[in-house]
Motif scaffolding. Structure first.
Motif, PDB file in Angstrom:
ATOM      1  N   LEU A 117      -3.349   2.679 -10.800  1.00  0.00           N
ATOM      2  CA  LEU A 117      -2.567   3.297  -9.611  1.00  0.00           C
ATOM      3  C   LEU A 117      -3.399   3.032  -8.408  1.00  0.00           C
ATOM      4  CD1 LEU A 117       0.634   5.017 -10.710  1.00  0.00           C
ATOM      5  CD2 LEU A 117       0.730   2.863  -9.622  1.00  0.00           C
ATOM      6  N   ASN A 118      -4.480   3.855  -8.447  1.00  0.00           N
ATOM      7  CA  ASN A 118      -5.389   3.964  -7.613  1.00  0.00           C
ATOM      8  C   ASN A 118      -6.167   2.687  -7.361  1.00  0.00           C
ATOM      9  OD1 ASN A 118      -5.323   6.556  -7.440  1.00  0.00           O
ATOM     10  ND2 ASN A 118      -6.799   7.207  -8.806  1.00  0.00           N
ATOM     11  N   ARG A 119      -6.248   1.680  -8.218  1.00  0.00           N
ATOM     12  CA  ARG A 119      -6.976   0.622  -8.163  1.00  0.00           C
ATOM     13  C   ARG A 119      -5.898  -0.386  -7.258  1.00  0.00           C
ATOM     14  NH1 ARG A 119      -8.988  -1.275 -14.030  1.00  0.00           N
ATOM     15  NH2 ARG A 119     -10.999   0.258 -13.960  1.00  0.00           N
ATOM     16  N   LEU A 120      -4.599  -0.262  -7.553  1.00  0.00           N
ATOM     17  CA  LEU A 120      -3.587  -1.098  -6.846  1.00  0.00           C
ATOM     18  C   LEU A 120      -3.679  -0.372  -5.291  1.00  0.00           C
ATOM     19  CD1 LEU A 120      -0.527  -0.921  -9.187  1.00  0.00           C
ATOM     20  CD2 LEU A 120      -1.835  -3.184  -8.439  1.00  0.00           C
ATOM     21  N   HIS A 144       0.851  -1.347   0.093  1.00  0.00           N
ATOM     22  CA  HIS A 144       0.064  -0.063  -0.175  1.00  0.00           C
ATOM     23  C   HIS A 144       1.018   1.379  -0.001  1.00  0.00           C
ATOM     24  CE1 HIS A 144      -3.540   2.517   0.893  1.00  0.00           C
ATOM     25  NE2 HIS A 144      -2.793   2.920   1.833  1.00  0.00           N
ATOM     26  N   GLY A 145       1.849   1.291   1.006  1.00  0.00           N
ATOM     27  CA  GLY A 145       2.891   2.429   0.881  1.00  0.00           C
ATOM     28  C   GLY A 145       3.577   2.408  -0.398  1.00  0.00           C
ATOM     29  N   ALA A 197      -6.731  -1.918  -3.586  1.00  0.00           N
ATOM     30  CA  ALA A 197      -6.876  -3.252  -3.552  1.00  0.00           C
ATOM     31  C   ALA A 197      -5.857  -3.673  -2.144  1.00  0.00           C
ATOM     32  CB  ALA A 197      -6.335  -4.029  -4.850  1.00  0.00           C
ATOM     33  N   SER A 198      -4.723  -3.177  -2.153  1.00  0.00           N
ATOM     34  CA  SER A 198      -3.776  -3.330  -1.103  1.00  0.00           C
ATOM     35  C   SER A 198      -4.370  -3.291   0.104  1.00  0.00           C
ATOM     36  CB  SER A 198      -2.440  -2.663  -1.425  1.00  0.00           C
ATOM     37  OG  SER A 198      -2.479  -1.339  -1.228  1.00  0.00           O
ATOM     38  N   ARG A 199      -5.140  -1.881   0.252  1.00  0.00           N
ATOM     39  CA  ARG A 199      -5.756  -1.379   1.337  1.00  0.00           C
ATOM     40  C   ARG A 199      -6.979  -2.445   1.863  1.00  0.00           C
ATOM     41  NH1 ARG A 199      -7.069   3.527   0.316  1.00  0.00           N
ATOM     42  NH2 ARG A 199      -8.970   2.691  -0.792  1.00  0.00           N
ATOM     43  N   ALA A 201      -8.987  -7.238   4.765  1.00  0.00           N
ATOM     44  CA  ALA A 201      -9.453  -8.680   4.637  1.00  0.00           C
ATOM     45  C   ALA A 201      -8.901  -9.572   5.496  1.00  0.00           C
ATOM     46  CB  ALA A 201      -9.713  -9.163   3.148  1.00  0.00           C
ATOM     47  N   SER A 202      -7.357  -9.567   5.523  1.00  0.00           N
ATOM     48  CA  SER A 202      -6.776 -10.470   6.127  1.00  0.00           C
ATOM     49  C   SER A 202      -6.922 -10.291   7.767  1.00  0.00           C
ATOM     50  CB  SER A 202      -5.274 -10.345   5.949  1.00  0.00           C
ATOM     51  OG  SER A 202      -4.839  -9.079   6.328  1.00  0.00           O
TER      52      SER A 202
END
Length: 185
Positions: free
Chosen positions: A81-84, A43-44, A87-89, A94-95
């Motif tokens: 990039l916004n989707r990435l 995310h970072g 998705a990472s956030r 979710a984890s």
């Protein structure tokens, strides 16, 4: 492992060996924490990449561009990039959700036998109270019905479905309600 105590062995044997330890809550907690760290690191990284692309692409002015042309062109790249970033956030959240949901599931499954036993006991107590009440009621009914009438004259005159009438005429016809000792009515 107490978490998989109620698991069908046939199903458990079909689970790949590298994922079986995840059925233990302690292992799952460590695994999800590692996944969260990875997703938060990603995310970072994605946010930094997005900021870099925004700065570079939005500053590319071509002769004849309008006021917002560079920004519109940059948005086509930034969208991915916004989707990435999103998705990472979402993956990190979710984890954590997986860990808490599995912990709740384990707690629920472990509590079920005690809950079911308490429910069965309450049902048995309720059934016992109903049986006691029914027996008491039936005993009262039998005692009221077997009580001998005060006059022996009534016995011989009764037929099925009819009640005996008093010969004197001073009292009314004897009915079913006269069999029961009714108080307060």
């Amino acid at each position: 492992m107490p978490e998989i105590e109620h698991m069908n062995n046939e199903v458990l044997n079909r689970v790949p060996a590298e994922f079986r330890p995840l059925l233990n809550l302690d292992h799952l907690t460590a695994w999800t924490a590692a996944r969260q760290r990875e997703h938060n690191d990603d995310h970072g990284t994605y946010e930094a990449a997005r900021a870099m692309f925004q700065a570079v692409l939005r500053s590319q002015h071509v002769e004849g561009d309008g006021r917002w042309s560079a920004k519109r062109r940059a948005r086509k790249v930034e969208k991915h990039l916004n989707r990435l970033v999103k998705a990472s956030r979402d993956a990190a959240q979710a984890s954590e959700g997986l860990r808490t949901a599995y912990a709740d599931h384990v707690r629920t499954v472990q509590a079920l036998p005690a809950q079911r036993a308490a429910k069965a006991e309450a049902k048995a107590d309720r059934r016992g109270r109903v049986n006691d009440f029914t027996a008491k009621s039936l005993n009262k009914t039998v005692n009221a019905m077997t009580a001998k009438p005060e006059d022996d004259d009534e016995k011989g005159d009764e037929t099925a479905g009819q009640s005996a009438a008093k010969r004197s005429g001073s009292q009314g016809v004897r009915g079913v309600n006269d069999l029961f000792d009714r108080k307060g009515a």
